[in-house]
Design a protein around this motif. Structure first.
Motif, short mmCIF file in Angstrom:
data_model
loop_
_atom_site.label_atom_id
_atom_site.label_comp_id
_atom_site.label_asym_id
_atom_site.label_seq_id
_atom_site.Cartn_x
_atom_site.Cartn_y
_atom_site.Cartn_z
N ALA A 118 0.65 -0.78 0.49
CA ALA A 118 0.25 0.01 0.14
C ALA A 118 0.63 1.18 0.11
O ALA A 118 2.02 1.14 0.66
N GLY A 119 0.35 2.76 -1.04
CA GLY A 119 0.42 3.92 -1.09
C GLY A 119 2.42 3.79 -1.47
O GLY A 119 2.93 4.56 -1.51
N GLY A 120 2.25 2.85 -2.39
CA GLY A 120 4.17 2.71 -3.14
C GLY A 120 5.41 2.88 -2.30
O GLY A 120 6.15 3.90 -3.03
N SER A 121 4.97 2.79 -1.69
CA SER A 121 6.97 2.53 -0.46
C SER A 121 7.61 1.39 -0.28
O SER A 121 7.01 0.85 -0.64
N VAL A 122 8.67 1.85 -0.36
CA VAL A 122 9.97 1.38 -0.25
C VAL A 122 10.68 0.91 1.04
O VAL A 122 10.96 1.47 1.84
N TYR A 123 10.57 0.40 1.49
CA TYR A 123 11.30 -0.70 2.63
C TYR A 123 12.82 -1.43 2.53
O TYR A 123 12.62 -2.42 1.98
N CYS A 124 13.50 -0.82 3.33
CA CYS A 124 15.31 -1.40 3.38
C CYS A 124 16.15 -1.51 4.66
O CYS A 124 15.82 -0.98 5.63
N TRP A 125 16.75 -3.25 4.56
CA TRP A 125 17.17 -3.12 6.07
C TRP A 125 18.84 -4.22 5.34
O TRP A 125 19.03 -4.59 4.45
N GLY A 126 19.59 -4.09 6.18
CA GLY A 126 20.80 -4.62 6.40
C GLY A 126 21.86 -3.36 6.02
O GLY A 126 21.68 -2.29 7.04
#
Length: 610
Positions: free
Chosen positions: A373-381
């Motif tokens: 939802a919302g077209g967001s991107v999440y990243c980790w590492g």
């Protein structure tokens, strides 16, 4: 003795010669003649050519001699013979140690089991210099038995058993009888699946070997064996092998790093299979054992998957619920579970409350997910070059929000080795992270900690985006492919090896549906289902049956109709279009990343054994 003879008035004295010699002998000092001293061995009867297992005739004779080469007839030493430099692993049969008689040791019943040329025998005795025979040959004996020299391997049901099964006609000692031309027949012996053997089941031996090039079994089962027979010969039974039911796949992902490469694919029923290098648990089967055939990822109970991404040494996937799961190496927190502990089984990514994903991407030491939802991107590492896009430069053990420009929302996501890209809903591509080769496409080589727009040509917008290790590619809605970034091996497909800092058209006029970036090569599928690859080809990752690099797209061999392409470090894979939806792979295969049951590199697409 002196004889006295009187002649007239004179008396003559004469010695008898024979008697003088006798006196001289009696007057010698010492005890008699000197006997020769044994110092070395010599061979007076050399071994001759013989048949395996048959006595070498005439028998080899070894003489015990002095330094002057005189036979010491009083010698009774024990003499032993062995095979010199026995590289064939032959056995010397017969009495190999005998005592000399009159200084000569005779070996009357020696034989050798293994056929070969250049044999030599070495004779030795305690305290004496050894002797080595002249070379001789052993030939195979009479044909007596059959033996598998290439065993049947695990194969898909209905597929040809590969490599081709080979059966040798042998003598009693296991030597191939190269003159044999027997007709050899193959049949199923142990039949756990009730299968039928098809193909050419009778083959005549050539040079003593019968080859069965097209055998197949139609039903899956574990522990099949084949039996082979020929008139007048003892038959043979193969080792056990499996016939595997084929799976249908929806997508495939190819990954890898310096230690090794792996591949994963999602089936139509939502399971994931992985194969190849598993040193960090990236196959997700609960072990660290490399797999040359697909291994089922041991997902949590009830979890099925819709997407997968293979990284350098870890793997991530999206469940049907939208939850992300990762497994494998967890240095820098790339699995997103709040720890830095490696996992050999999938663990749920600790996403913010309410956040689910539609796709995931994996890099060298980080991962990203596109929110549902919302077209967001999440990243980790890992975040050493800004690849998490949160402007912090700090590694993160769980997902953080990428700081996109105001008003920009994303429809697709791609991750490279140390950079990330997103396709905006506007058709523009934004990238962030490492940029030493221009892979961000912003006409610089400066790392960016937040998304920047790639400088596409005027009026050009994109429908898909994919990231290679140090380059990026995208396809327009009209099927034109553009690439940018590192180009030292022609992975941009523009007929040069010059890095490009902005999107540059791929040459060749191919209308692409999708592209996928790998280590130093790129692959794509045209809208008509034809596979193309370009760039580095040292391991055969282009799939055109050569190892020559390609400056522009080259057609992969095999006339396959494809739907999905995936380029890894030095290998490539694709999903076949149509009902079978099988996976084919080609290129490097050091750890089984091609999934064909071997570690043999392939220059053309080869079907994965599932």
């Amino acid at each position: 003795m002196v004889h006295t003879v009187r002649v007239g008035p004179r008396v003559w004295r004469r010695c008898a010669p024979a008697m003088v010699l006798a006196v001289a002998a009696c007057g010698e000092s010492g005890s008699g003649p000197t006997l020769p001293v044994a110092t070395r061995l010599g061979i007076t009867v050399q071994p001759s050519n013989a048949t395996a297992g048959a006595a070498i005739a005439p028998g080899m004779q070894v003489v015990i001699v002095s330094s002057a080469g005189i036979t010491v007839t009083t010698a009774t030493n024990a003499v032993t013979v062995v095979i010199d430099s026995n590289s064939l692993g032959a056995t010397l049969l017969g009495t190999a140690t005998v005592n000399a008689v009159n200084g000569v040791a005779t070996f009357a019943n020696l034989s050798i089991t293994r056929a070969g040329t250049g044999y030599r025998l070495v004779a030795s005795a305690s305290g004496l210099t050894r002797a080595t025979s002249a070379p001789f040959a052993i030939t195979a004996g009479a044909a007596s038995q059959l033996a598998f020299v290439i065993q049947p391997r695990a194969t898909l049901s209905g597929g040809a058993i590969s490599p081709a099964v080979q059966v040798a006609v042998q003598d009693a000692f296991g030597n191939t009888v190269t003159a044999a031309t027997h007709s050899v027949t193959a049949a199923i012996r142990n039949n756990p699946g009730g299968g039928m053997l098809s193909g050419t089941t009778a083959a005549s031996a050539a040079n003593g070997v019968a080859t069965f090039s097209d055998l197949s079994i139609d039903k899956p089962g574990t522990g099949y064996t084949l039996a082979v027979s020929a008139d007048g010969l003892f038959d043979a039974t193969s080792t056990a092998f499996d016939i595997i039911a084929p799976l249908s796949f929806t997508t495939v992902a190819a990954g890898g790093a310096g230690r090794g490469s792996h591949t994963c694919a999602v089936t139509t029923d939502g399971t994931i299979y992985c194969w190849g290098f598993n040193g960090n648990g990236q196959l997700g089967d609960g072990t660290r054992t490399n797999r040359a055939v697909p291994a089922l990822v041991q997902a949590p109970a009830g979890v099925t998957f819709q997407a997968v991404s293979a990284g350098g040494q870890h793997t991530c996937a999206v469940a049907s619920t939208g939850d992300a799961y990762c497994w494998g190496r967890n240095e820098f927190g790339r699995l997103g579970d709040g720890t830095a502990v490696d996992r050999t089984l999938p663990v749920r990514v600790a996403a913010p409350a309410g956040v689910t994903f539609t796709s995931v991407g994996t890099g060298a030491g980080f991962s990203c997910g596109l929110a549902a939802a919302g077209g967001s991107v999440y990243c980790w590492g890992s975040n050493f070059a800004g690849e998490l896009g949160d402007h912090s430069g700090v590694d993160q053990l769980s997902p953080v929000l990428v700081q996109a420009p105001g008003g920009v929302t994303f429809a697709a996501l791609a991750t490279g080795l140390d950079h990330s890209c997103g396709l905006a809903t506007s058709g523009a591509v934004y990238c962030w992270g490492y940029n030493a080769f221009g892979q961000l496409g912003d006409n610089t080589t400066v790392d960016k900690p937040t998304p920047v727009q790639a400088g596409a040509p005027a009026a050009v917008t994109f429908a898909t985006v994919e990231a290679g290790y140090a380059h990026t590619c995208a396809v327009t809605s009209a099927g034109a492919a553009y690439c940018w970034g590192g180009n030292g091996n022609a992975q941009l497909g523009d007929n040069t090896t010059v890095d490009k800092l902005v999107p540059t058209a791929v040459q060749g006029g191919v209308v692409f549906a999708v592209v996928s970036g790998g280590g130093d090569h790129t692959c794509g599928v045209s809208t008509s289902g034809i596979g193309y690859c370009w760039g580095a080809n040292g391991s055969g990752q282009i799939g055109d049956n050569t190892t020559l690099a390609k400056l522009a797209p080259a057609v992969t061999a095999g006339s396959l109709s494809l739907s999905v392409a995936a380029a890894g470090l030095n290998h490539s894979c694709a999903v076949a279009a149509g009902a079978s939806a099988s996976v084919y792979c080609w290129g490097a295969n050091d750890h089984g990343e091609l999934g064909d049951g071997t570690t043999v590199p392939r220059l053309v697409p080869t079907r994965v054994l599932r």
